[in-house]
Motif scaffolding. Structure first.
Motif, PDB file in Angstrom:
ATOM      1  N   ASP A  26       3.199  -5.697 -13.043  1.00  0.00           N
ATOM      2  CA  ASP A  26       4.404  -5.364 -12.280  1.00  0.00           C
ATOM      3  C   ASP A  26       3.998  -4.618 -11.006  1.00  0.00           C
ATOM      4  OD1 ASP A  26       6.828  -4.289 -11.317  1.00  0.00           O
ATOM      5  OD2 ASP A  26       7.666  -4.303 -13.339  1.00  0.00           O
ATOM      6  N   PRO A  27       4.498  -5.026  -9.833  1.00  0.00           N
ATOM      7  CA  PRO A  27       4.149  -4.329  -8.586  1.00  0.00           C
ATOM      8  C   PRO A  27       4.477  -2.836  -8.601  1.00  0.00           C
ATOM      9  CG  PRO A  27       5.234  -6.424  -8.117  1.00  0.00           C
ATOM     10  CD  PRO A  27       5.350  -6.196  -9.602  1.00  0.00           C
ATOM     11  N   PHE A  34      -1.780   4.689 -12.267  1.00  0.00           N
ATOM     12  CA  PHE A  34      -2.575   3.634 -12.897  1.00  0.00           C
ATOM     13  C   PHE A  34      -2.703   2.396 -12.003  1.00  0.00           C
ATOM     14  CE2 PHE A  34      -0.351   6.047 -16.226  1.00  0.00           C
ATOM     15  CZ  PHE A  34      -1.441   6.525 -16.930  1.00  0.00           C
ATOM     16  N   TRP A  35      -2.485   2.554 -10.707  1.00  0.00           N
ATOM     17  CA  TRP A  35      -2.461   1.397  -9.812  1.00  0.00           C
ATOM     18  C   TRP A  35      -3.811   0.671  -9.762  1.00  0.00           C
ATOM     19  CZ3 TRP A  35      -5.579   0.942  -5.510  1.00  0.00           C
ATOM     20  CH2 TRP A  35      -6.253   2.096  -5.102  1.00  0.00           C
ATOM     21  N   SER A  36      -4.911   1.411  -9.932  1.00  0.00           N
ATOM     22  CA  SER A  36      -6.236   0.791  -9.854  1.00  0.00           C
ATOM     23  C   SER A  36      -6.874   0.602 -11.224  1.00  0.00           C
ATOM     24  CB  SER A  36      -7.158   1.632  -8.974  1.00  0.00           C
ATOM     25  OG  SER A  36      -7.331   2.933  -9.522  1.00  0.00           O
ATOM     26  N   LYS A 297      -2.639  -8.171  -6.447  1.00  0.00           N
ATOM     27  CA  LYS A 297      -1.788  -6.997  -6.329  1.00  0.00           C
ATOM     28  C   LYS A 297      -2.579  -5.698  -6.231  1.00  0.00           C
ATOM     29  CE  LYS A 297       1.825  -9.426  -8.874  1.00  0.00           C
ATOM     30  NZ  LYS A 297       2.687  -9.469 -10.060  1.00  0.00           N
ATOM     31  N   ASN A 298      -3.856  -5.812  -5.866  1.00  0.00           N
ATOM     32  CA  ASN A 298      -4.722  -4.634  -5.725  1.00  0.00           C
ATOM     33  C   ASN A 298      -4.961  -4.377  -4.246  1.00  0.00           C
ATOM     34  OD1 ASN A 298      -6.671  -2.655  -5.776  1.00  0.00           O
ATOM     35  ND2 ASN A 298      -7.802  -3.574  -7.470  1.00  0.00           N
ATOM     36  N   LYS A 327       1.976  -2.641   2.199  1.00  0.00           N
ATOM     37  CA  LYS A 327       3.105  -3.314   1.565  1.00  0.00           C
ATOM     38  C   LYS A 327       2.976  -3.277   0.040  1.00  0.00           C
ATOM     39  CE  LYS A 327       4.000  -6.508   5.388  1.00  0.00           C
ATOM     40  NZ  LYS A 327       3.951  -7.945   5.822  1.00  0.00           N
ATOM     41  N   LEU A 328       1.728  -3.367  -0.447  1.00  0.00           N
ATOM     42  CA  LEU A 328       1.511  -3.326  -1.895  1.00  0.00           C
ATOM     43  C   LEU A 328       1.612  -1.911  -2.446  1.00  0.00           C
ATOM     44  CD1 LEU A 328      -1.498  -5.815  -2.326  1.00  0.00           C
ATOM     45  CD2 LEU A 328       0.891  -6.193  -2.953  1.00  0.00           C
TER      46      LEU A 328
END
Length: 332
Positions: A26-27, A34-36, A297-298, A327-328
């Motif tokens: 999920d974006p 925890f994005w990475s 999405k990274n 944007k991400l």
């Protein structure tokens, strides 16, 4: 859900949850801590297996659990068995069911998974030992062909088990070696490379090869920063560049689905002058396309390619990559 849309029958593939996570996360995750993080499992062991093995694996697990529950029901509530056997069956069956329920909501460690397998085995052994299942009798005294086939099957199982244990042991010691390096800050780069090579020899995994390539990239960045490099520095730069590219390509061959391996190779190409080798630019663009395909999405990869473009003084492309990264992840 997204995995079943792409490949409903076989899913993402065994031990490929990390790849599925990179593709379909999920974006909103990019706005969290925890994005990475590349998760290797989902909310539980069973849901993870459902996602990675598709309908084929899911149906198999469901059928196994139904058969196991049926055998436990017959052992505990239908059959009239000895009290000792009943107690063993009760303990092992209840323990196995509890561990299976736990694996739906959690991802147990290897010790708990081994315990669950043992409880399943003991519970089924009680079921078979009390003649609650249909038995097939082969008289090897009357038919020698049965005996030959039986011996061949036993040998096959023994040899396969020995080979599997040997390979698992090598993989375990390779992982232990790698884990020790992660906590060691006393080793030089050549010593780290040798230890990683030892781990790679035990078990060919892309993470060891990619880490060896990353060590050479670190050395190259150090050499690039030297204002007046000597002849030895220039030779070291060339050697590390050649070795780094070869190791990155080897890592890609070991696991072409890992976006980091492709980005690592692009980092080496970023150190080359595109004016002297125009095909390098095409290779970098192809690697970028592959990275975005595998991990779309990274934002960190977009920043990496922005840096590589800036080194080539292509600031328009660099700014475009940075805008896409924002944007991400708007707070990146």
């Amino acid at each position: 859900k997204a995995v079943y849309t792409e490949s409903a029958l076989f899913g993402a593939g065994p031990n490929r949850f990390e790849d599925a996570w990179r593709l379909y996360k999920d974006p909103v995750i990019n706005q969290t801590y925890f994005w990475s993080t590349d998760f290797t499992a989902g909310s539980g062991f069973v849901p993870t297996v459902f996602a990675t093995t598709g309908l084929a694996g899911s149906v198999f697990i469901v059928l196994f659990l139904l058969a196991f529950i049926y055998s436990g029901y017959r052992t505990l509530f239908v059959a009239k068995i000895d009290q000792g056997w009943y107690l063993i069956g009760l303990i092992t069956f209840v323990s196995a069911v509890y561990l299976w329920i736990m694996s739906i909501f959690y991802v147990p460690g290897s010790a708990v998974m081994l315990l669950m397998a043992l409880m399943n085995g003991f519970a089924l052994a009680v079921y078979v030992a009390n003649n609650l299942s249909k038995n097939i009798t082969l008289n090897v005294a009357e038919n020698k062909h049965y005996g030959f086939v039986l011996i061949a099957l036993v040998l096959l199982v023994v040899i396969s088990s020995a080979v599997s244990v040997f390979k698992i042991g090598k993989q375990y010691f390779a992982q232990v070696t790698y884990a020790e390096l992660a906590t060691s800050d006393q080793l030089s780069l050549p010593e780290l490379d040798q230890r990683l090579q030892d781990a790679e020899y035990l078990f060919a995994q892309d993470i060891f090869t990619a880490e060896r390539a990353r060590l050479r990239l670190m050395e190259l960045n150090r050499l690039v920063a030297i204002v007046e490099p000597t002849t030895l520095d220039q030779q070291a730069f060339q050697n590390n560049l050649i070795e780094g590219i070869a190791l990155s390509e080897k890592a890609i061959n070991l696991d072409p689905t890992n976006a980091f391996n492709h980005a690592l190779l692009a980092s080496f190409y970023g150190l080359l002058d595109v004016n002297q080798a125009p095909e390098i630019k095409n290779r970098k663009e192809a690697l970028l396309a592959e990275v975005l395909k595998l991990d779309p999405k990274n934002p960190s990869y977009l920043v990496l390619f922005a840096q590589l473009s800036a080194k080539q003084r292509d600031f328009v492309t660099s700014r475009s990559y940075l805008n896409d990264a924002i944007k991400l992840k708007n707070d990146y």
